[in-house]
Write an enzyme that holds these catalytic residues in place. Structure first.
Site, PDB file in Angstrom:
ATOM      1  N   CYS A 189       0.789  -1.239   0.000  1.00  0.00           N
ATOM      2  CA  CYS A 189       0.000   0.000   0.000  1.00  0.00           C
ATOM      3  C   CYS A 189       0.823   1.292   0.000  1.00  0.00           C
ATOM      4  CB  CYS A 189      -0.986   0.022   1.159  1.00  0.00           C
ATOM      5  SG  CYS A 189      -1.415  -1.559   1.847  1.00  0.00           S
ATOM      6  N   ARG A 243       6.008 -11.429   5.621  1.00  0.00           N
ATOM      7  CA  ARG A 243       5.402 -11.223   6.939  1.00  0.00           C
ATOM      8  C   ARG A 243       5.941 -12.260   7.893  1.00  0.00           C
ATOM      9  NH1 ARG A 243      -0.827  -9.891   5.146  1.00  0.00           N
ATOM     10  NH2 ARG A 243      -0.247  -8.146   3.799  1.00  0.00           N
ATOM     11  N   GLN A 257       0.990 -11.039  -3.452  1.00  0.00           N
ATOM     12  CA  GLN A 257      -0.436 -10.691  -3.487  1.00  0.00           C
ATOM     13  C   GLN A 257      -0.815 -10.201  -4.882  1.00  0.00           C
ATOM     14  OE1 GLN A 257      -0.126  -7.637  -0.368  1.00  0.00           O
ATOM     15  NE2 GLN A 257      -1.708  -8.769   0.717  1.00  0.00           N
ATOM     16  N   ASP A 299      -2.397  -7.637  -5.682  1.00  0.00           N
ATOM     17  CA  ASP A 299      -2.821  -6.480  -4.915  1.00  0.00           C
ATOM     18  C   ASP A 299      -3.249  -5.350  -5.841  1.00  0.00           C
ATOM     19  OD1 ASP A 299      -3.268  -5.169  -2.592  1.00  0.00           O
ATOM     20  OD2 ASP A 299      -1.158  -4.921  -2.027  1.00  0.00           O
ATOM     21  N   HIS A 309      -4.865  -1.041  -5.491  1.00  0.00           N
ATOM     22  CA  HIS A 309      -5.444   0.041  -4.712  1.00  0.00           C
ATOM     23  C   HIS A 309      -6.217   0.937  -5.650  1.00  0.00           C
ATOM     24  CE1 HIS A 309      -2.268  -1.530  -2.142  1.00  0.00           C
ATOM     25  NE2 HIS A 309      -3.132  -1.274  -1.183  1.00  0.00           N
ATOM     26  N   LYS A 366     -15.173  -3.489   5.358  1.00  0.00           N
ATOM     27  CA  LYS A 366     -14.682  -4.348   4.272  1.00  0.00           C
ATOM     28  C   LYS A 366     -15.678  -5.451   3.937  1.00  0.00           C
ATOM     29  CE  LYS A 366     -12.369  -7.684   7.259  1.00  0.00           C
ATOM     30  NZ  LYS A 366     -11.296  -8.620   7.433  1.00  0.00           N
ATOM     31  N   HIS A 412      -8.368  -0.970  -0.741  1.00  0.00           N
ATOM     32  CA  HIS A 412      -7.414  -2.054  -0.999  1.00  0.00           C
ATOM     33  C   HIS A 412      -8.243  -3.210  -1.519  1.00  0.00           C
ATOM     34  CE1 HIS A 412      -4.622  -0.444   2.221  1.00  0.00           C
ATOM     35  NE2 HIS A 412      -5.764  -0.040   2.696  1.00  0.00           N
TER      36      HIS A 412
HETATM   37 ZN   LIG Z   1      -3.250  -2.248   0.581  1.00  0.00          ZN
END
Ligand SMILES: [Zn+2]
Ligand SMILES: [Zn+2]
Length: 582
Positions: free
Chosen positions: A272, A301, A319, A321, A323, A407, A452
């Site tokens: 992010c 992580r 990910q 991912d 945004h 979410k 996200h």
């Molecule tokens: Zn994010």
């Protein structure tokens, strides 16, 4: 309600197990017997070593006790009386537990001839426990302390009825057969080694191909949906993570910073802040919005060393991912598109069922959250209205949202009924504030909304789920190796090589097994590797430009090589979930 009752049943089953043990193995001293997920256990201390045969005998004895419908009789006695009762019976473990209790009344429960120290609650009588099975024995130290005596722990399953129990056992057996760690080895997909480290995945060539196919697919899907593609580094100044807040509220999940030229850098646990930095690198206007930045972003992580599990729980993962930065007016459409994307994914991979969970804030405690009440209401309404408009059933969980925004989680149900958390669409009122995100609106500056979203979650985890969902039998378009050509003797080598070249030319992924092994052995290997099509070239096939397809069912079909290539190409190009040759 149902679960409370089931827990009562499970815990009651542990008393019934103890009663059976006391009858058949009277020297046993008793530890504790709680309800656990799917069943119960009891910790027992005896010189007798319990065997799998004992489990059968104990199970029969338990059934007898259940049939007799003994009531669970509760008695309230003084601590002193309780101590005397259990001491007289040599119950050292129970005595220890009672000694630690406050002075006052203590409850015991008796079922049949077995009396236990217990707070309850239980079912009314043993007849209400009717669907259980003892599964295995394990060692466990008294109170988890390795300096204390070692007990034998007998585990059991317990469900509401025989059907539920049977389904659970069947699901467990299926899950073991489909275990992606086992199939990952058999199909030569991936490796995790001690040298590299726990939770860090090495993709073998076949797994690498599988991953490439999935990554190409998801990238193209993103591009087709108006996402832009970005790349970001794996480390950044620690102060970026201090600014984002991760160094504070997410630090437990992060690796320790590394020092470079006297400055601290952080391995990224998330993408992010990088996407935000990309947003902030230019002056943005309302005309640029919505801006959708996507990346297959590898993050690291920290996970405790004991919790890693194949591809499902790892320390480094990628990910899918993205945004989304947009205006308030655009948000509902953006959420709707994310949802349509998720449904498209489920359909493509053949997941028929899913569950949707909406997590909202706790209205009574706005101080626990960042963002205004207005922000929260509008975001929650947008999420809810999309679900309702599309007739998507969902459950609402008030107070379950993260502090920075509401979410939607989408859990899919796999081929054997197990739920998996997959897609997340998460609002964020925190980061735009912290990084002072703005855009030039028609009048003045405004703060964009930020969402996200990860559709597959992580590539590693999604592939782990796919392996188990398909039981290793990938649809042709995903299968890293789509066909294996087997020769009967060396005389067919040239014909087999010609076919291989033709298949490769057509974009099909095939390999030739021209080893001197017997045909039967080659077929078995291809079978274990779960190659969709096993192709045999014998003397007749070589002569007539045909090929014999050995299906997994054992059936053989002979077709022309042109037909083989045409049909396989069609099957792969349409991403068919079923084989066209059957
Ligand atoms: Zn994010
Ligand atoms: Zn109890």
């Amino acid at each position: 309600m149902e679960n409370i009752d089931l827990n009562k049943k499970r815990h009651s089953a542990s008393h019934i197990l103890a009663a059976a043990v006391q009858e058949l193995f009277p020297d046993t001293k008793f530890g504790i017997g709680p309800a656990i997920e799917n069943g119960f256990y009891y910790d027992l201390y005896t010189t007798h070593k319990f065997t799998p045969e004992d489990l059968k005998t104990l199970e029969d004895k338990m059934k007898e006790i259940c049939k007799a419908k003994h009531p669970f009789v509760c008695k309230s006695i003084s601590k002193q009386d309780a101590l005397k009762y259990f001491k007289d019976r040599g119950e050292v473990f129970k005595t220890e537990l009672i000694e630690e209790l406050e002075d006052g009344q203590i409850t015991t429960y008796t079922v049949g001839n077995f009396t236990d120290l217990c707070r309850g609650p239980h079912v009314e009588h043993s007849g209400q426990v009717n669907s259980f099975k003892l599964t295995h024995i394990a060692g466990a130290y008294w109170r988890g302390d390795e300096k204390r005596p070692q007990m034998q722990r007998i585990y059991g399953l317990c469900f509401n009825d025989k059907e539920e129990l049977k389904n659970y056992i069947h699901q467990q057996e299926e899950a073991a057969k489909r275990d992606h760690r086992k199939l990952g080895v058999e199909q030569k997909l991936f490796t995790i080694t001690e040298d590299v480290g726990p939770g860090l995945v090495l993709w073998q060539p076949r797994g690498g191909m599988l991953r490439k196919i999935l990554e190409d697919w998801i990238r193209n899907e993103n591009l087709a949906r108006g996402y832009d593609m970005v790349y970001t580094p794996h480390i950044a100044h620690l102060h970026l993570w201090e600014k984002s807040g991760h160094a504070n509220f997410y630090s437990e999940n992060m690796f320790k910073p590394i020092e470079v030229d006297g400055q601290k850098y952080q391995l990224k646990p998330m993408n992010c802040p990088f996407h935000i930095a990309i947003y902030n690198a230019q002056l943005r206007s309302y005309r640029d919005l919505p801006l959708r930045l996507s990346e297959l972003g590898t993050v690291y992580r920290y996970e405790r060393s004991g919790v890693m599990h194949g591809l499902l729980r790892v320390r480094g993962f990628t990910q899918d991912d993205a945004h989304i930065f947009c205006t308030h007016d655009q948000i509902e459409k953006e959420i709707e598109d994310c949802f349509a994307f998720a449904l498209h994914i489920f359909k493509t991979f053949g997941f028929e069922k899913y569950k949707v969970e909406l997590s909202t804030w706790d209205e009574a405690h706005p101080e626990h959250y960042t963002g205004s009440a207005d922000d929260w209401h509008r975001a929650q309404e947008a999420l809810e209205s999309v679900l309702k408009k599309n007739n998507i059933p969902f459950t609402s969980h008030a107070g379950e949202a993260a502090f920075y925004g509401p979410k939607i989680d989408i859990k899919l149900i796999d081929a054997i009924g197990r739920p998996w958390q997959l897609s997340t669409i998460q609002f964020d009122f925190n980061l735009p504030e912290r990084f002072d995100l703005t855009y030039v609106a028609k009048e003045g500056r405004e703060r964009p909304l930020m969402v996200h979203r990860a559709m597959l979650g992580s590539i590693e985890r999604f592939l782990g789920i796919l392996i188990e969902h398909y039981g290793g039998l990938f649809p042709l378009w995903l299968a890293p190796l789509q066909a294996k050509i087997l020769t009967l003797t060396d005389a067919q080598l040239e014909a087999a090589q010609n076919l291989l070249a033709k298949m490769k030319q057509a974009g099909l992924r095939a390999e030739l097994d021209a080893s001197p092994e017997k045909l039967g052995a080659k077929i078995r290997t291809a079978h274990i590797e779960k190659v969709p099509y096993t192709l045999i070239i014998g003397a007749k096939e070589a002569e007539t430009n045909t090929v014999t397809i050995r299906l997994r069912s054992g059936k053989n079909i002979t077709v022309s090589q042109d037909e083989l290539i045409k049909t396989m190409s069609e099957e792969a190009n349409t991403r068919s979930l079923e084989n066209l040759f059957k």
